[in-house]
Every structure is written in structure tokens, then in C-alpha cells.
Design an enzyme around this catalytic site. Structure first.
Site, PDB file in Angstrom:
ATOM      1  N   THR A 112     -46.721  25.961  82.389  1.00 38.92           N
ATOM      2  CA  THR A 112     -47.039  27.379  82.567  1.00 38.92           C
ATOM      3  C   THR A 112     -46.457  27.811  83.903  1.00 38.92           C
ATOM      4  O   THR A 112     -46.981  27.455  84.964  1.00 38.92           O
ATOM      5  CB  THR A 112     -48.559  27.610  82.549  1.00 38.92           C
ATOM      6  OG1 THR A 112     -49.081  27.177  81.290  1.00 38.92           O
ATOM      7  CG2 THR A 112     -48.888  29.084  82.744  1.00 38.92           C
ATOM      8  N   THR A 117     -45.827  35.578  77.210  1.00 37.78           N
ATOM      9  CA  THR A 117     -46.858  35.421  76.180  1.00 37.78           C
ATOM     10  C   THR A 117     -47.958  34.476  76.648  1.00 37.78           C
ATOM     11  O   THR A 117     -49.155  34.758  76.488  1.00 37.78           O
ATOM     12  CB  THR A 117     -46.231  34.895  74.883  1.00 37.78           C
ATOM     13  OG1 THR A 117     -45.222  35.806  74.438  1.00 37.78           O
ATOM     14  CG2 THR A 117     -47.278  34.741  73.793  1.00 37.78           C
ATOM     15  N   LYS A 118     -47.573  33.345  77.237  1.00 39.68           N
ATOM     16  CA  LYS A 118     -48.575  32.376  77.693  1.00 39.68           C
ATOM     17  C   LYS A 118     -49.451  32.978  78.787  1.00 39.68           C
ATOM     18  O   LYS A 118     -50.672  32.802  78.792  1.00 39.68           O
ATOM     19  CB  LYS A 118     -47.881  31.118  78.214  1.00 39.68           C
ATOM     20  CG  LYS A 118     -48.835  30.081  78.835  1.00 39.68           C
ATOM     21  CD  LYS A 118     -49.855  29.564  77.827  1.00 39.68           C
ATOM     22  CE  LYS A 118     -50.981  28.750  78.476  1.00 39.68           C
ATOM     23  NZ  LYS A 118     -50.527  27.512  79.101  1.00 39.68           N
ATOM     24  N   LEU A 119     -48.876  33.697  79.724  1.00 42.32           N
ATOM     25  CA  LEU A 119     -49.667  34.310  80.785  1.00 42.32           C
ATOM     26  C   LEU A 119     -50.620  35.355  80.220  1.00 42.32           C
ATOM     27  O   LEU A 119     -51.773  35.451  80.638  1.00 42.32           O
ATOM     28  CB  LEU A 119     -48.757  34.930  81.839  1.00 42.32           C
ATOM     29  CG  LEU A 119     -47.927  33.945  82.669  1.00 42.32           C
ATOM     30  CD1 LEU A 119     -47.017  34.706  83.630  1.00 42.32           C
ATOM     31  CD2 LEU A 119     -48.811  32.971  83.440  1.00 42.32           C
TER      32      LEU A 119
END
Length: 296
Positions: free
Chosen positions: A98, A172-174
């Protein structure tokens, strides 16, 4: 699960998530090289058949595909810069960390002239889902690399969500992690509310998990909330790092994020009391602490 015979893979970062994921590749039949800044972390995998490389450069010379899962922007850039002189055209780097879109774009700029394809593949899930191969993978990068690496990705996760050609998977991950960070705070408030009205903890958790308020995240954490066992699968320090990263990205993009900032302050309070190493769902106890502090 043995379906990766003939694959030569290298893994950088043998941590809480890297260990079960790299173990899955090994058990799937891959020839696996591993390295970590702490060589002792590689020892259990070496006993299971992995080859230990002294550093990322050696790993790049040995493996056709490199997979990285490291703590932050600086760590990934350090690994890629160290490996770059040993990289060659046709290799693929899959990063599961991440990190920020900006640092990821810098990695892409380093790899492109070397002819190395780059998949941005941050993951969503817990250590338990990593062990089971049930993670969700957010993926962006070239279609050619995705097609080539599908057998490897299918060992690591159950769902692959295609996000775009470049840094979309990072964003998207954040975005997902912001919701994750806020969840224990609102769950804790709801439990405190229901408790004041005479509901039992077990009944409240059943209602939350089996109603429209339920989610896979809450399902993972119901037993933890019942037992008040905060043994970490992802700790407060880790989630705080991710929220800090998202807040900085949001600041640069001009995105309003007052609730995310509040979630970060909840985490900061627990870090200040020395509990940053506990599971991030420990934050669900914040109303209890507030009431205790105000008790006569």
C-alpha cells in the site's frame, strides 16, 4: 494447489502478510526466492524449500517474476533502485504494497526503460484471508502482464478487480482503507448506544453482522469484538500509516476528508497510550474509555 511448477518467483518482504502469501506460492509448486531486510524472517520459509537471496539485486538475477510487499513508499523505491541494475527485459514486477500513486509512478518510470512490466496490485483482506488465498487484489498495469501472471495471482487471491492501466489500483486501495479505518469507530459508538439501552453485546453484534450493516470486514471481526481479544491481524500503527498516506494524497488532490482526519485522531489516541501494536478494531472501545474518564 500445486499449479505453479516451472515458475521462478522472487518475493521481497517477509512480514505479516508476506509470509503467508509467499508460503502459498511455495506450496503451489513455484521455485521461490525470498529476501527481507531482516534475514531471520526468511528462515521458516527456507526450511520449507524457499531459496534465500541476500538482497533484491540477487533476487532479481535469480527470478523471472518479482513480487514485493513492503511497508511504505521509501521501502519500495529503495528495493526497486537496488534491483534495477540486475533487472532485464521480459521480467515482471508485481507490487502488493500500500503506497502512494506518486511513488508508484516513480517506480514505473524506473522500470519502463529496462523493459520490465509493472503490475500495481495492492491487496485487501486479513492475515487469515491471505493464508486462505481469499484476498481481493486491486490491479492496474499492462494487460500483457496481467494475462501472463493470472496463475500466480489466482494463488494469492480470490478476486482480481481490474482498476486501470496505471496508478488506479493505488487510489482504489487508499479509498477502501479510509472506510476500513472509520468502521471500528462507528461500530464502537453503535455498541455503546445499544449497551446504554440494555442490549447485550452478543445480540448487538448479531444484529450488526446479520443486517444491512454487515460487511466482510465486520464478519472477520465479530469474534474479536465478542472476546475483546486485540491480537493484531492489522494493527493500529499500520492503518494509521495508510490513513496518513491517503490524507496527504487527498490534500494534494483537494479532496475534503474531515471524517478520515477524525479516524486518524482516534488511532493517534491509542498510539499515544502505547497500543499502536494492537489490532485496529481496538478503536471500537473508544466510548468505553470516554465514559470511564468522565466517571465520578
Amino acid at each position: 494447489m500445486e499449479r505453479l511448477q516451472g515458475w521462478s518467483l522472487g518475493w521481497v518482504g517477509i512480514g505479516r502478510m508476506g509470509t503467508p502469501l509467499s508460503r502459498r506460492l511455495l506450496r503451489a509448486g513455484a521455485t521461490l526466492w525470498v529476501t527481507d531486510t531482516d534475514p531471520a524472517r526468511c528462515a521458516p520459509l527456507a526450511l520449507e524449500g524457499a531459496q534465500v537471496a541476500p538482497d533484491a539485486a540477487a533476487l532479481a538475477r535469480a527470478a523471472a517474476v518479482l513480487l514485493t510487499m513492503v511497508p511504505d513508499d521509501a521501502a519500495l523505491l529503495s528495493v526497486v533502485r537496488a534491483a534495477a541494475p540486475s533487472l532485464r527485459p521480459g521480467q515482471v514486477l508485481v507490487d502488493l504494497s500500500t503506497i502512494s500513486p506518486a511513488a508508484s509512478a516513480e517506480v514505473a518510470a524506473i522500470l519502463a526503460p529496462l523493459g520490465v512490466e509493472y503490475l500495481r496490485c495492492p491487496v485487501s483482506g486479513s492475515t487469515a484471508t491471505a493464508e486462505a488465498g481469499a484476498l481481493t487484489l486491486f490491479l492496474s498495469g499492462p494487460d500483457t502482464a496481467l494475462a501472463r501472471l493470472r496463475p500466480v495471482l489466482s494463488v494469492l487471491g480470490r478476486e482480481v478487480l481490474r482498476c486501470g492501466p496505471a496508478e488506479e489500483a493505488r487510489a482504489t486501495k487508499l479509498m477502501v482503507n479510509l472506510v476500513v479505518a472509520l468502521t471500528p469507530a462507528i461500530i464502537g459508538e453503535a455498541l455503546a448506544f445499544g449497551g446504554r439501552l440494555g442490549l447485550t453485546r452478543e445480540a448487538m453484534l448479531a444484529a450488526l453482522s446479520q443486517s444491512v450493516a454487515g460487511s466482510p470486514l465486520l464478519a472477520y471481526k465479530v469474534e474479536m469484538l465478542k472476546a475483546r481479544d486485540w491480537t493484531p491481524s492489522a494493527d493500529i500503527d499500520l492503518l494509521a500509516k495508510d490513513v496518513d498516506l491517503a490524507l496527504e494524497v487527498g490534500r494534494r488532490a483537494g479532496a475534503p476528508m474531515p471524517l478520515s482526519a477524525l479516524a486518524r485522531q482516534f488511532a493517534a489516541a491509542y498510539q499515544a497510550s502505547g497500543e499502536g501494536g494492537l489490532d485496529f478494531f481496538r478503536v471500537a472501545t473508544w466510548p468505553e474509555r470516554l465514559l470511564a474518564a468522565n466517571a465520578p
